[in-house]
Design an enzyme around this catalytic site. Structure first.
Site, PDB file in Angstrom:
ATOM      1  N   ASP B  66      32.851  50.691  30.063  1.00 61.37           N
ATOM      2  CA  ASP B  66      33.456  49.846  29.037  1.00 61.37           C
ATOM      3  C   ASP B  66      33.918  48.501  29.562  1.00 61.37           C
ATOM      4  OD1 ASP B  66      34.723  52.524  27.123  1.00 61.37           O
ATOM      5  OD2 ASP B  66      33.497  50.863  26.408  1.00 61.37           O
ATOM      6  N   GLU B 105      35.731  51.295  22.613  1.00 62.66           N
ATOM      7  CA  GLU B 105      36.648  50.164  22.826  1.00 62.66           C
ATOM      8  C   GLU B 105      35.976  48.910  22.301  1.00 62.66           C
ATOM      9  OE1 GLU B 105      38.200  49.741  26.748  1.00 62.66           O
ATOM     10  OE2 GLU B 105      38.799  51.827  26.869  1.00 62.66           O
ATOM     11  N   ASP B 107      36.040  45.017  21.715  1.00 62.12           N
ATOM     12  CA  ASP B 107      36.769  43.917  22.342  1.00 62.12           C
ATOM     13  C   ASP B 107      37.085  42.797  21.366  1.00 62.12           C
ATOM     14  OD1 ASP B 107      34.509  44.696  24.823  1.00 62.12           O
ATOM     15  OD2 ASP B 107      36.645  45.076  24.987  1.00 62.12           O
ATOM     16  N   HIS B 151      22.530  39.134   9.459  1.00 62.25           N
ATOM     17  CA  HIS B 151      21.617  38.473   8.545  1.00 62.25           C
ATOM     18  C   HIS B 151      21.187  37.158   9.170  1.00 62.25           C
ATOM     19  CE1 HIS B 151      22.053  41.144   5.158  1.00 62.25           C
ATOM     20  NE2 HIS B 151      23.349  41.161   5.357  1.00 62.25           N
ATOM     21  N   CYS B 193      16.434  39.401   9.925  1.00 60.44           N
ATOM     22  CA  CYS B 193      15.240  38.867   9.272  1.00 60.44           C
ATOM     23  C   CYS B 193      14.778  37.648  10.057  1.00 60.44           C
ATOM     24  CB  CYS B 193      15.573  38.432   7.841  1.00 60.44           C
ATOM     25  SG  CYS B 193      16.269  39.747   6.863  1.00 60.44           S
TER      26      CYS B 193
END
EC number: 2.6.1.-
Lengths: 580, 379
Positions: B66, B105, B107, B151, B193
């Site tokens: 992590d 976790e 951030d 997107h 896309c």
């Protein structure tokens, strides 16, 4: 080597409670405790408390060997000069009307309040660093705490630990009502525990069950306390509390009987080997209006009676460190059954009156009014309360419209501290000490006007609204039954967070609902629309006019054609055919 | 004769070990980092968070800790009030696989996921008070995996419905990283896309890029779940996750296999990749070079004994100073003290020039009008 160390610890733990560690006494101790209380409407609240106490002088920075006390927090206290730290992350709201008085309430979102040592010269800088470091430790967006949501209260939030005089310039308080609490906040919280989530009471902390609840609040409290009764030396205490309310009954998904396995999908198998005390308390006090009987299995080894929040309560105690507990079965699954005929289950519980309510009224997107209602249900005693309100700068409060009305008459507060907001720099702070007459309702109203933000200051989802953080009500409530002072080390943890001064009243801190207010929001697609429209207008109208005015027409000679065409015409002339 | 034979065998073994050692160090990196970004907000973009968490889960499973993962999620789906199963994010229909897990976790969350923060993380230009878990502390021997989803369009990726990052900005950020020697090799995967437009402008060396669709194509989502009510994953990342579930830390699968994941028949869009900036042949690049974690292990045969008894250590601490009189707790609601709290005296400032001038004017006018004989009535 980790296995060898664990084996050694287990050996020490198995040696019995009366063991004496050879060599020297340990300077830190862990106590863990779980309190299960059935609530009036059938839900059940579980409150975990883990207390690590360390007999060391943290601020002097002389320690470098951390055993039970987590190093991350110890270094923080030493490096930034923190006297007291309280951080709470809460999802949901404690519904006093259906659940009764909360044991320890926290406002929705993230709340952080810190007292600094008098040796800190630049408190604001230390505050900013502290919120950044905590945002990294707890995976929360605490770095959004800055001067626009930090206040310095002058009468509320007195230190809960040992204090040598209280200069309020060393106190900072901030609330982030929009903060979400989820597994990523629970994971680092669990990692601060000495046993992690591998042994003891913390094995019950499974995120999938804990967040499927109406109220989830986890907190970290660090404060200095008396080392012993003479109180000549200071110990540091770290308390981690987690309160959860499971609503499987009132949301229609389960029966009123519950057990540890039903709530947490785990049972307890052992105590944390590093803990000096590990207990489970179940509240079995008879509720006065109900005729039903409570049956707790397995039968508790002892029963503890205490006066908590002015009421006499009885608790069944299970001591996980006593060897007789796990004699019959390897796991402890506390079950509670209600002895009552089935057709009585549909009866709703009588509501407890909520002592506090707050709402926004008004219409439109220009003005509004914030109203707070405080109820004093004590039949004959009046007592003072402090109300702290923090309102963001973009709701401009008009203090001349502040009215406090009790029983139809105006109630002048004994102390008012008002700090007006500065746009984009500081929020409003309103603190009042109000005397509440017996058996009364007090209504506090103040009007505000909504400001227009700059278009870059809106959040990515501005139509959700903007939050106003909860108001805080601190009160010394006179208790019906006198409480005698008990030794802090012997009494359970859930009775000893607030230091009690005398037995006639108990201190309680309550929070209102956060408010959601809509600000006048612009249409963010307008710049794009404007550009499209303007360019179209310019291209079509201006372009047409320009062409109309400046375009001239010339007659063009037909070209003679290229080389190929000329050669073809010569051949066609020879053939007698008309040219191309 | 047998002695010679033994020597020959020994040198053969030695060359085998030498080959293995060389292969171990061939990739040239010593640590791995991952930056996983989900840029979409709102409940109906559940699938983007599920995409990012699937890659997070695979990367953690294959060994990256992590502390070396920067996870940015623009919205909270697990504890969203609309989630019928709180604290879970599922990637498969019928709720088979909870990619959120119990040990996550995050951030950067919610409003912190902005283009500015993302570029600051990449380039390292971060305010000094940022905690370590929010920093990308890579060096010139780090292999970094960057995964982005959300997107996007031709040349841009939308962050949280309010701002965009363009492919030119991203390429410049990677060039800054190269010039500051912040990576050894970089693998960039994007699932949006028209994703291929985002890697068109890269010009720094040692970057390999994968995208879920070409310019002009849309990346499609995989399957909705009727219980949760939204689409759970995007197709490309779904098949990448299936592919990664087969990988374990010692796998020898290489990048060419990753390029074959999700052909057009399954994905409907055409995944693309770009390897011209990468120096090694993708055939020789292991999946675990980017998705797993390399730890340098030195095996030693000497025993290290730990001192179990820390009595001497702790007795060296200075004795605590005892107070002369008992300390006490503060009173929580000291009514009398609060009421008599004196308000902070404002410092007295001498009156300013305007006030002085105004008063001088008033007094002069008075005495001009009524004459100096009134002075004795005043003094």
């Amino acid at each position: 080597m980790a296995a060898a160390a664990a084996a050694l610890l287990l050996l020490l733990a198995a040696a019995g409670p009366g063991r004496a560690v050879p060599g020297r006494a340990r300077r830190d101790a862990l106590r863990e405790e779980l309190l299960l209380s059935p609530l009036p409407n059938g839900d059940v609240a579980a409150a975990f408390q883990f207390r690590t106490r360390w007999d060391a002088d943290l601020p002097r920075g002389a320690v470098s060997h951390y055993r039970l006390f987590p190093k991350a927090l110890g270094r923080l206290v030493a490096a930034l000069g923190v006297q007291e730290l309280h951080l709470a992350l809460t999802q949901g709201f404690w519904r006093t009307r259906t659940w009764g008085q909360p044991p320890l309430q926290a406002p929705a979102g993230a709340e952080l309040w810190v007292w600094f040592q008098p040796t800190v010269t630049d408190v604001d800088k230390a505050w900013k660093e502290l919120s950044n470091i905590l945002s990294g430790i707890f995976c929360a967006s605490l770095n959004f705490i800055d001067s626009t949501n930090t206040v310095t209260p002058t009468a509320s939030f007195k230190p809960l630990g040992l204090a040598n005089g209280t200069d309020h310039h060393l106190l900072r308080y901030a609330v982030l009502p929009r903060e979400v609490v989820c597994t990523e906040n629970l994971t680092p919280w669990k990692k601060l525990l000495p046993c992690g989530s591998k042994a003891g009471l913390a094995v019950l902390l499974k995120a999938e069950r804990l967040f499927h609840s109406s109220y989830h609040s986890q907190a970290v409290h660090i404060r200095p306390i008396c080392r012993d009764a003479s109180c000549l030396a200071v110990s540091w205490e770290l308390r981690q509390t987690l309160t959860v309310v499971f609503d499987t009954f009132s949301s229609g998904q389960g029966k009123k009987d519950w057990s540890l396995f039903k709530m947490f999908s785990r049972t307890l198998t052992d105590a944390c080997p590093l803990a000096s005390q590990s207990k489970v308390y179940v509240d079995i006090s008879p509720k006065n209006k109900e005729k039903e009987l409570l049956e707790v299995t397995p039968a508790p080894a002892s029963v503890y009676e205490a006066i908590v929040q002015g009421e006499k309560r009885t608790y069944a105690v299970y001591d996980l460190l006593s060897p007789s507990l796990f004699n019959t079965s390897r796991s402890l699954n506390v079950q509670l059954k209600w002895k009552r005929p089935k057709n009585h289950l549909a009866q709703p519980a009588t509501p407890v009156s909520s002592p506090l309510a707050r709402y926004v009224s008004g219409y439109g997107l220009q003005t509004g009014e914030i109203s707070t209602l405080i109820y004093n249900t004590h039949p004959y005693r009046a007592f003072p309360v402090i109300l702290l309100e923090t309102v963001p700068w973009y709701l401009r409060l008009y203090v001349h419209t502040l009215t406090i009305i009790t029983k139809g008459k105006e109630n002048k507060p004994s102390y008012i501290h008002y700090q007006p907001a500065q746009d984009r720099r500081r929020p409003h702070l309103l603190e009042m000490l109000i005397q509440l007459p017996a058996n009364s309702v007090t209504k506090i109203t103040i009007q505000f006007e909504r400001a227009l933000l700059k278009w870059t200051e809106y959040t990515p989802d501005p139509n959700h609204g903007f939050y106003v953080s909860s108001s805080v009500l601190s009160a010394l409530v006179p208790s019906v039954i006198a409480m005698k002072a008990v030794d802090v080390e012997q009494s359970p943890l859930f009775t000893s967070l607030f230091p009690s001064s005398d037995g006639s009243s108990y201190f309680v801190r309550l929070y209102t609902e956060p408010l959601l207010v809509n600000l006048p929001t612009p249409d963010f697609s307008m710049p794009y629309n404007v550009i499209c429209l303007t360019c179209t207008v310019v291209a079509v109208c201006y372009g047409s006019f320009y062409n109309l005015l400046t375009r001239t027409f010339h007659v063009e000679e037909p070209s003679r054609g290229g080389l190929a065409k000329r050669l073809a015409n010569i051949i066609r002339k020879f053939r007698g055919v008309p040219p191309l | 004769m047998s002695g010679h034979f033994l020597l020959l065998k020994k040198s053969n073994n030695f060359s085998i070990f030498q080959d293995q050692a060389e292969q171990f160090f061939r990739s040239g990196h010593t640590n791995n980092w991952a930056v996983l970004v989900c840029t979409s907000r709102f409940w109906f973009n559940y699938r983007h968070v599920a995409n990012t968490l699937s890659v997070y889960r695979s990367v953690k499973r294959l060994g990256i800790p992590d502390s070396h993962i920067v996870l940015m999620l623009a919205d909270d789906m697990a504890c969203n009030p609309r989630n019928p199963k709180p604290a879970t994010v599922f990637s498969h229909k019928n709720m088979e696989l909870n990619v959120y897990g119990d040990d996550v976790e995050v951030d950067y969350r919610s409003y912190e996921v902005t283009v500015e923060n993302f570029l600051r993380v990449l380039t390292g230009r971060i305010p000094p008070s940022t905690p370590r878990s929010k920093r990308l502390l890579s060096d010139d021997r780090s292999n970094i995996l960057i995964y982005m989803t959300g997107h996007g369009g031709n040349g841009f990726l939308k962050f949280q419905d309010s701002e965009e990052i363009t492919n030119v900005e991203l390429a410049d950020a990677f060039e800054q990283m190269w010039q500051k020697r912040r990576y050894n090799e970089l693998l960039f995967i994007i699932d949006t896309c028209q994703g291929a437009s985002m890697y068109e402008r890269f010009y720094s060396p040692n970057i390999m890029a994968l995208a879920s669709s070409q310019v002009g194509e849309d990346s499609l989502s995989h399957q909705p779940d009727l219980g949760i009510g939204v689409h759970l994953m995007d197709r490309y990342t779904f098949y990448v996750l299936e592919f990664l579930e087969e990988i374990h830390p010692a796998s020898q699968t290489n990048m060419n296999d990753l390029f074959q994941v999700c052909p057009k028949s399954l994905c409907v869009s055409t995944p693309g990749h770009r390897t011209d900036l990468f120096q090694r042949d993708p055939q020789n690049v292991l999946i675990t070079d980017f998705f797993g974690s390399v730890r340098k292990v030195e095996i030693t045969t000497e025993t290290v004994s730990l001192d179990n008894d820390l009595a001497g250590f702790e007795s060296n601490l200075p004795k605590d100073e005892l107070a002369t009189e008992p300390l006490k707790y503060a009173e929580q609601l000291p009514v009398a003290q609060i009421i008599h709290q004196k308000p902070k005296q404002k410092d007295w400032h001498p009156p300013g020039g305007f006030i002085l001038g105004l008063w001088a004017l008033i007094i002069m006018v008075f005495f001009k009008t009524y004459g100096i004989k009134h002075m004795k009535h005043i003094f």
